[in-house]
Design a protein around this motif. Sequence first.
Motif, PDB file in Angstrom:
ATOM      1  N   GLU A  97       0.828  -1.204   0.000  1.00 46.69           N
ATOM      2  CA  GLU A  97       0.000   0.000   0.000  1.00 46.69           C
ATOM      3  C   GLU A  97       0.866   1.260   0.000  1.00 46.69           C
ATOM      4  O   GLU A  97       0.582   2.228  -0.710  1.00 46.69           O
ATOM      5  CB  GLU A  97      -0.927   0.005   1.209  1.00 46.69           C
ATOM      6  CG  GLU A  97      -1.894   1.175   1.223  1.00 46.69           C
ATOM      7  CD  GLU A  97      -2.811   1.162   2.432  1.00 46.69           C
ATOM      8  OE1 GLU A  97      -3.541   2.158   2.635  1.00 46.69           O
ATOM      9  OE2 GLU A  97      -2.799   0.160   3.185  1.00 46.69           O
ATOM     10  N   GLY A  98       1.925   1.252   0.803  1.00 43.64           N
ATOM     11  CA  GLY A  98       2.805   2.412   0.842  1.00 43.64           C
ATOM     12  C   GLY A  98       3.443   2.701  -0.506  1.00 43.64           C
ATOM     13  O   GLY A  98       3.539   3.860  -0.921  1.00 43.64           O
ATOM     14  N   MET A  99       3.873   1.660  -1.205  1.00 43.62           N
ATOM     15  CA  MET A  99       4.508   1.876  -2.503  1.00 43.62           C
ATOM     16  C   MET A  99       3.494   2.324  -3.546  1.00 43.62           C
ATOM     17  O   MET A  99       3.777   3.202  -4.376  1.00 43.62           O
ATOM     18  CB  MET A  99       5.219   0.610  -2.969  1.00 43.62           C
ATOM     19  CG  MET A  99       6.028   0.818  -4.247  1.00 43.62           C
ATOM     20  SD  MET A  99       7.115  -0.561  -4.625  1.00 43.62           S
ATOM     21  CE  MET A  99       7.946   0.067  -6.091  1.00 43.62           C
ATOM     22  N   LEU A 100       2.293   1.744  -3.538  1.00 43.11           N
ATOM     23  CA  LEU A 100       1.251   2.183  -4.475  1.00 43.11           C
ATOM     24  C   LEU A 100       0.911   3.650  -4.252  1.00 43.11           C
ATOM     25  O   LEU A 100       0.780   4.433  -5.205  1.00 43.11           O
ATOM     26  CB  LEU A 100      -0.010   1.334  -4.292  1.00 43.11           C
ATOM     27  CG  LEU A 100      -0.003  -0.088  -4.858  1.00 43.11           C
ATOM     28  CD1 LEU A 100      -1.313  -0.780  -4.499  1.00 43.11           C
ATOM     29  CD2 LEU A 100       0.202  -0.087  -6.367  1.00 43.11           C
ATOM     30  N   GLU A 101       0.799   4.027  -3.004  1.00 42.82           N
ATOM     31  CA  GLU A 101       0.445   5.390  -2.644  1.00 42.82           C
ATOM     32  C   GLU A 101       1.515   6.372  -3.128  1.00 42.82           C
ATOM     33  O   GLU A 101       1.228   7.415  -3.714  1.00 42.82           O
ATOM     34  CB  GLU A 101       0.321   5.460  -1.120  1.00 42.82           C
ATOM     35  CG  GLU A 101      -0.689   6.438  -0.615  1.00 42.82           C
ATOM     36  CD  GLU A 101      -0.860   6.319   0.896  1.00 42.82           C
ATOM     37  OE1 GLU A 101      -1.815   6.890   1.393  1.00 42.82           O
ATOM     38  OE2 GLU A 101      -0.028   5.659   1.570  1.00 42.82           O
TER      39      GLU A 101
END
Length: 815
Positions: free
Chosen positions: A605-609
């Motif tokens: 999620e952090g990388m997608l964000e």
Amino acid sequence: MWRTDKRAGLLGPAADNVLKVVLGGLESRGVLRKISDMLEVILKRIDALSKLGNASDSRRLEELSSAINRFQPAGLVERIQAIAQNVSNMAVRVEQILQHSMAAGRVVRDGSSGQCEVPKDPRYPDCPSKVDWMRARWTSDPCYAFYGVDGSDCSFLIYLSEVEWFCPPLAWRNHTKAPTQKTFSKRQAAFRTDISSLLEQVGTGKESLSFMKRRIRRLASQWGTAAHRLDRKLRRRWREQKKILVHVGFLTEESGDVFSPKVLKGGPLGEMVQWADILTALYVLGHNLKISFSVKELQGFLGVPPGRGSCPLTGPLPFDLIYTDYHGLQQMKQHMGLSLKKHKCHIRVIDTFGTEPAYNHEEYATLHGYRTNWGYWNLNSRQYMTMFPHTPDNSFMGFVSEELNATEKRSIQRNKVDNMAVVYGKEASMWKLQVNIFAMKISAPWKTQLQLQGKEGFLQILHRYMEIHGTVYYETQRPPEVPAFVKNHGLLPQQELQQLLRKAKLFIGFGFPYEGPAPLEAIANGCIFLQPKFRPPHSSLNHEFFRGKPTSREVSSQHPYAEQYIGRPHVMTVDFNNSQEFDSAVREIMRTEVEPYLPYEYTCEGMLERLHAYIQHQDFCIPEAPFPPANISKMWPGGPSGPFIILPNSTALGWAPNASAPPSWPPLSALQLLVSEEGQSCVEACQSGGLVCEPAFFRFINNKEALSRLEVQCEGVEAETNHVFPAFSVVQRECALQKDPLLFSCAGFSTKYPPPLPLPGLPPGPSGIVQGLLMMRPPTPPPNPDPASQFKHHQPTRRRENAQPRREGNLREVA
């Protein structure tokens, strides 16, 4: 395509091949058939030429035609040889006639030869020299002929004015033709959870690709869950689908690809881990993705004209963004010609160790000793995207580690073996490296003893307390570098390695490899990471590994991110040369209980964000307007002091809420402006204050108004080209602003020169240089923040004993 050199003529390599066969003495009907086919091609070309209407050429064609009609196939070798030779001669003559006729026809069609005089236009000063170059070299690359260049001045001027841009448009050419560029309506990017199409695009044929596909499959469910979470966080807002090319240059055969053969032999996997995650993140975000692992694929996707790369692309760039690496960037330079300079704002360079502005600026790097085999591309420094956030001058791309659910975490904590350690080192050569670590900076009488300890030294200490496991690759025999008391499992598949880490209490590094993904995976599986501290820190000045890399960064340990942003109790960094300190650290680890921990920025999620925010907000193709614009100080509140105000309970300046804020990402509401100590870079000063230096803000404070509001005493203000500016001298009361925006640098303190760093033109010594410092802190997000519009540029999550509450949901993390 017809080859135009005299030897091959119209017919290309086929004529040469036939001639060789004939001269070799072969009597076959196949040879005669090939000659007959060539004659038929020549006759067709002659028929086309006859329609050009040139009388003199027509007479020559009649002679050629009658000569051809006299040829009668025969079975004798000497007759065949004569026919073949005549065919070759005629092919050359036909090509000469064709070129002459085309040139004459072009003059008639496009204008008289007088209209093709080389213009002397001061707006196009390079035009005459470019025409001279074309006259001498136009046959050096077939791409010129592809664009219609035929050796005439008219064709040169047409090419240089319409394909390239060195000459003025020709008045007699038709410039009202509608553009051929297709216009496409914007499409919505929808999150994807089915990865089957991505796996097909990655392809097969290399162990590196197989490794990447296995990783994509293994993490597919976590990517899907993260996509749903981010979609809800974005409130399912409309997002534009971008056309994106991903060219993995280091895995192409043209770059040598030393990685693929080592995948199953303990070779480095960090780059492949990151690229697999980048591909997956872009795909899951819903963008239109093209992937290339060869120069041929790259040429096809970009629309590279046939030839050797001297000419621009055949049309507009068909992509909004291009992700590549340094190898791919060099390949693009070789094949895109002038188009690379035109389109380089679309490029993002995946750069493991980072590129600082002083190395990125080609002219500055060359003049001041920062030129390396990398760097020097004159990009915006934020176009370089790193694996870890080691300098905010670059953008932090990152990768992901597998995230555990609550049940898995409880199971790991129950099954931990307190006296079990795993060594970080898959290659036997890494175990040899211990000798250098122990013997470094040691006087001669003790050197031999410590070298003997080096192979087994601190492992012997560790062995007193723990059972040591290794995962060193071997084929038939146990590697002799691995001590006998180490239980070596050989190279393990990822799932078996995960199981080993979930049982182990300790994951220990030898000092190499630097900044890899494995320590984060170990910490995520509940291990404590023990690593050596480097004294002095490793850098390009004192360590061979970093020599030639485009950064002056000093590496204080094997994994600075783990040391600085995770820290105790999950990470312990000690001097491995101090046996007492090492022994104490091992005993402390055995007493310490930790939970599996993974920083948010390394989750799916952090990388997608983060990647979504970059795509939404980073646009380096729009020129940044100079700041401040002319006469804007009249509109600023407070008059000449500008839009800055002193923040409450602080000496820092902020952006006034009632001041107009130019477009900026991150937003100017997050800016805090301070002054660093003497001899201290922005990065160091920001880290000491728990803040992040933001290079995007430099252009807003690179002016007299900002210095005046900071109450800096400036008897003179000069704009100069130097990677430590803006800065000022306390003693001389002289201030220097940055003249070249490419050199705005948070890391702008060179380790080549001891502090304090004197201003150019000032005498050496304690001149009291202080660099202007940008510092900012992310604001408290409102309930249910929209990551696409709120401020995303923050320091990575810190996990320390006295750490502040963890921040999640922020999109840009840099150190």
